[in-house]
Scaffold this active site. Structure first.
Site, PDB file in Angstrom:
ATOM      1  N   LYS A 112       0.743  -1.071  -0.161  1.00  0.00           N
ATOM      2  CA  LYS A 112      -0.019   0.030   0.064  1.00  0.00           C
ATOM      3  C   LYS A 112       0.875   1.197  -0.023  1.00  0.00           C
ATOM      4  O   LYS A 112       0.409   2.381  -0.342  1.00  0.00           O
ATOM      5  CB  LYS A 112      -1.029  -0.143   1.047  1.00  0.00           C
ATOM      6  CG  LYS A 112      -2.094  -1.003   0.798  1.00  0.00           C
ATOM      7  CD  LYS A 112      -3.218  -1.192   2.009  1.00  0.00           C
ATOM      8  CE  LYS A 112      -4.356  -2.223   1.618  1.00  0.00           C
ATOM      9  NZ  LYS A 112      -3.891  -3.593   1.389  1.00  0.00           N
TER      10      LYS A 112
HETATM   11  C1  LIG Z   1      -4.256  -4.635   0.585  1.00  0.00           C
HETATM   12  C2  LIG Z   1      -3.596  -5.861   0.645  1.00  0.00           C
HETATM   13  C3  LIG Z   1      -3.781  -6.807  -0.435  1.00  0.00           C
HETATM   14  C4  LIG Z   1      -5.035  -6.910  -1.157  1.00  0.00           C
HETATM   15  O1  LIG Z   1      -4.836  -5.829  -2.247  1.00  0.00           O
HETATM   16  P1  LIG Z   1      -6.164  -5.211  -2.992  1.00  0.00           P
HETATM   17  O2  LIG Z   1      -5.931  -4.188  -3.851  1.00  0.00           O
HETATM   18  O3  LIG Z   1      -7.343  -4.865  -2.193  1.00  0.00           O
HETATM   19  O4  LIG Z   1      -6.724  -6.560  -3.945  1.00  0.00           O
HETATM   20  C5  LIG Z   1      -2.977  -7.963  -0.637  1.00  0.00           C
HETATM   21  N1  LIG Z   1      -1.840  -8.194   0.385  1.00  0.00           N
HETATM   22  C6  LIG Z   1      -1.679  -7.180   1.349  1.00  0.00           C
HETATM   23  C7  LIG Z   1      -0.558  -7.509   2.152  1.00  0.00           C
HETATM   24  C8  LIG Z   1      -2.226  -5.912   1.229  1.00  0.00           C
HETATM   25  O5  LIG Z   1      -2.009  -5.105   2.135  1.00  0.00           O
END
Ligand SMILES: *Cc1c(COP(=O)(O)O)cnc(C)c1O
Length: 496
Positions: A112
């Site tokens: 993120k």
């Molecule tokens: C948020 C997150 C995801 C999922 O990503 P999306 O964009 O919601 O599909 C997968 N792995 C981790 C570690 C995350 O923090």
């Protein structure tokens, strides 16, 4: 290029307006009205650039109302020494056709950061461009990863404040430490008695409180969210799909023009959707493989054309993918329907009213031509962490493990051995307890840093500095409040 809502093809606005607004007033998501084309010459040029330059080039194609020099400043701040490698998003090749794109070298050790280190700069610039004179307070309800990434992104960004609520007993020790030790003069963090749903409902109530909105406006403030429906969060993610392709060309692993696959651990469909936009731009992508954990609502959709959220919710060892409503799917359906806003509005109304919808035949076959999907249970997730460690001496987290397992299933099922980039979304140290036990370590009697240190002793893999340094940090935010006290807490915070 202009932007419009997925539920209204006619009303067009600028990129800055789309980012400043976040969610369209009709409930739809903003999408670009044309997708800029990336030709082989462009890709060739990108191959000789570093990550920051790639980000500027790709983002500028979507942001006509931003100058290149503005974007250079943003990219310099977003992708610099806050990352533990100058590559920012390195690709690690594991065998002749399997590669791993590591998106967790940023300040919070999860993917993120790729978007949330950039969003604050896009957002504050967008507010200036649209003539917004009020200052923005970002409000976040988090089950773990997003809250910390948003805090780290917005900390000390001028003209902003950020407040994060998390469920009192709903996050791991380390996640709690990450948030409650957060630095910055404009940040606030508070835990709430209840589970994640309670916290999220509390935040939604604040957003829909007209009286509070008026009060805040009088004081020169407004509330906004940092969630993944904002175009400013999706756009920075397109960059790393293209960057990974360039890295493989540069390393001589593939030739310019070769099609490759991407396998993505998926929750809210934000990450993988960025890969779809990269493909639409002209990046040679054959299949996008959607990897779900037991909450496999998306995989079911890809395999049947039916989206049905009326199902059991599971708590898994890959908690950031424990999601039943994947908001960003709406953007995909809009594109695949040939931009049919009326049809999309209908599906979304069905979802609200009945919790499910079935897409028409044309959309379903379009989904199947681009996507493949599979789901992975708890045992398989842990076994895959162990297998990757033994066979490749490569330590991965539980979310990434879901993707490796699904890639294996996909290859066995289809015989498609095309080069594939597995998107790795978190450092193994972010989920140390599950990873430690998956590689055969003893977790008994340990807590947060105990798991981290044991994992380090066994694997020899370096502990990421932002996690290691948490030990020395002092906790700034303590205490828990009741859900009913949330609006008051936000008002206090803004007045501080
Ligand atoms: C948020 C997150 C995801 C999922 O990503 P999306 O964009 O919601 O599909 C997968 N792995 C981790 C570690 C995350 O923090």
């Amino acid at each position: 290029m202009l932007y419009n809502s997925t539920r209204d093809g006619k009303n067009k606005i600028s990129a800055a307006e789309a980012i400043a607004t976040g969610l369209a007033r009709d409930g739809g998501l903003f999408v670009p009205d044309t997708i800029p084309a990336l030709n082989p010459e462009d890709i060739k040029a990108l191959c000789n650039m570093d990550y920051r330059q790639r980000a500027v080039k790709v983002m500028s194609m979507f942001l006509e109302d931003f100058t290149v020099s503005e974007l250079e400043v943003f990219a310099g701040k977003a992708y610099g020494l806050n990352y533990d490698t100058p590559d920012i998003a390195p690709v690690k090749t594991l065998d002749s056709n399997t590669h791993c794109l590591e998106l967790w070298h940023g300040p919070t050790c999860a993917f993120k950061d790729m978007a949330l280190q950039m969003l604050p700069h896009l957002l504050t610039a967008s507010l200036k461009k649209t003539g917004e004179t009020r200052r923005v307070c970002i409000l976040v309800a988090t089950s773990g990863d997003t809250g910390k990434a948003a805090l780290e992104g917005f900390a000390d960004v001028e003209g902003t404040k950020i407040f994060v609520f998390f469920p009192k007993d709903g996050v791991s020790d380390i996640q709690q430490m990450q948030m409650t030790t957060q630095g910055g003069d404009n940040v606030g963090v508070c835990s709430v008695v209840g589970n994640f749903d309670d916290v999220q409902t509390g935040v939604k109530l604040i957003f829909s409180d007209e009286k509070m909105r008026e009060e805040l406006t009088e004081k020169g403030w407004f509330l906004s969210s940092a969630n993944s429906i904002n175009w400013g969060r999706l756009l920075p993610q397109i960059v790393y799909y293209i960057s990974a392709y360039c890295d493989l060309v540069k390393a001589g692993r593939i030739n310019l023009g070769d099609e490759i696959n991407y396998c993505v651990p998926t929750g809210n469909f934000g990450n993988i959707l960025a890969g779809y936009y990269a493909k639409c731009m002209g990046l040679p992508v054959k299949k996008l493989i959607c990897a779900s954990n037991s909450n496999d609502v998306l995989t079911e959709f890809i395999n049947t054309g039916v989206y049905n959220r009326n199902r059991q919710f599971f708590t898994t060892v890959s908690p950031s993918m424990d999601i039943l409503v994947s908001s960003n799917l709406e953007r995909l359906l809009y594109e695949l329907s040939g931009k049919d806003a009326e049809l999309i509005s209908g599906y979304m109304k069905e979802l609200t009213d009945n919790g499910k919808y079935t897409v028409d035949r044309d959309i379903f076959s379009a989904v199947q031509s681009v996507f493949s999907g599979g789901s992975c249970g708890e045992e398989d997730t842990k076994n895959t962490v162990g297998k990757m460690y033994r066979e490749y001496n490569y330590l991965i987290d539980t979310h990434t493990a879901v993707a490796f397992k699904i890639l294996d299933d996909y290859r066995r099922g289809t015989g498609d051995m095309t080069d594939c980039v597995v998107v790795s979304t978190a450092s193994p140290y972010k989920f140390s307890q599950a990873v430690l036990s998956a590689i055969g370590g003893n977790t008994e009697g340990l807590d947060g840093f105990g798991y981290i240190d044991a994992l380090n002793r066994i694997s020899g893999v370096k502990i990421p500095r932002p996690l290691d340094e948490l030990r020395q940090k002092s906790v700034r935010f303590t205490g828990a409040i009741e859900k009913s006290a949330m609006p008051g807490r936000v008002k206090e915070f803004i007045a501080e």
